[in-house]
Scaffold this motif. Sequence first.
Motif, PDB file in Angstrom:
ATOM      1  N   UNK A   1     -34.882 -40.928   8.384  1.00  0.00           N
ATOM      2  CA  UNK A   1     -35.568 -41.358   9.612  1.00  0.00           C
ATOM      3  C   UNK A   1     -34.653 -41.171  10.818  1.00  0.00           C
ATOM      4  N   UNK A   2     -33.387 -41.572  10.691  1.00  0.00           N
ATOM      5  CA  UNK A   2     -32.434 -41.436  11.802  1.00  0.00           C
ATOM      6  C   UNK A   2     -32.166 -39.972  12.140  1.00  0.00           C
ATOM      7  N   UNK A   3     -32.042 -39.120  11.112  1.00  0.00           N
ATOM      8  CA  UNK A   3     -31.820 -37.679  11.317  1.00  0.00           C
ATOM      9  C   UNK A   3     -33.011 -37.077  12.069  1.00  0.00           C
ATOM     10  N   UNK A   4     -34.214 -37.418  11.644  1.00  0.00           N
ATOM     11  CA  UNK A   4     -35.424 -36.888  12.296  1.00  0.00           C
ATOM     12  C   UNK A   4     -35.491 -37.357  13.745  1.00  0.00           C
ATOM     13  N   UNK A   5     -35.200 -38.631  13.966  1.00  0.00           N
ATOM     14  CA  UNK A   5     -35.222 -39.184  15.326  1.00  0.00           C
ATOM     15  C   UNK A   5     -34.244 -38.433  16.236  1.00  0.00           C
ATOM     16  N   UNK A   6     -33.027 -38.198  15.723  1.00  0.00           N
ATOM     17  CA  UNK A   6     -32.004 -37.488  16.492  1.00  0.00           C
ATOM     18  C   UNK A   6     -32.453 -36.054  16.798  1.00  0.00           C
ATOM     19  N   UNK A   7     -33.025 -35.387  15.805  1.00  0.00           N
ATOM     20  CA  UNK A   7     -33.480 -34.002  15.990  1.00  0.00           C
ATOM     21  C   UNK A   7     -34.593 -33.926  17.027  1.00  0.00           C
ATOM     22  N   UNK A   8     -35.522 -34.876  16.982  1.00  0.00           N
ATOM     23  CA  UNK A   8     -36.629 -34.891  17.951  1.00  0.00           C
ATOM     24  C   UNK A   8     -36.081 -35.099  19.360  1.00  0.00           C
ATOM     25  N   UNK A   9     -35.117 -36.008  19.507  1.00  0.00           N
ATOM     26  CA  UNK A   9     -34.501 -36.242  20.824  1.00  0.00           C
ATOM     27  C   UNK A   9     -33.822 -34.981  21.337  1.00  0.00           C
TER      28      UNK A   9
END
Length: 78
Positions: A19-27
Motif C-alpha cells: 500500500x505504501x509503495x503504491x501510494x508513493x508511486x502515485x504521488x
Amino acid sequence: MATSIKILGPGCAKCKTTFEVVKKAVEQSGVQAEITKIEDLEGMMKYNILTTPVVVVNEQIKISGRVPSVDEILKLLN
C-alpha cells in the motif's frame, strides 16, 4: 477519469508495505488515482486470488504474491 487501484490482502506487513509503495508511486507519477485497500476475505475472493498481496489496476490483476517496487507501479501507471 481517475485510475482505480486496489490492494488486496489481510493487513499483513507485506500488504501494508505494498500500500505504501503504491501510494508513493502515485504521488511521484502525478496520475489521478483512487487507492483502496480490500482486507476482508469476501472482497478478496471476488478476484480468485491465491496469494497476497495483490495489486489490481482498473479491475485487472497486475501483481500477485509479492511486494512490488515503486518503479514497477510507475510503469503500470504510465
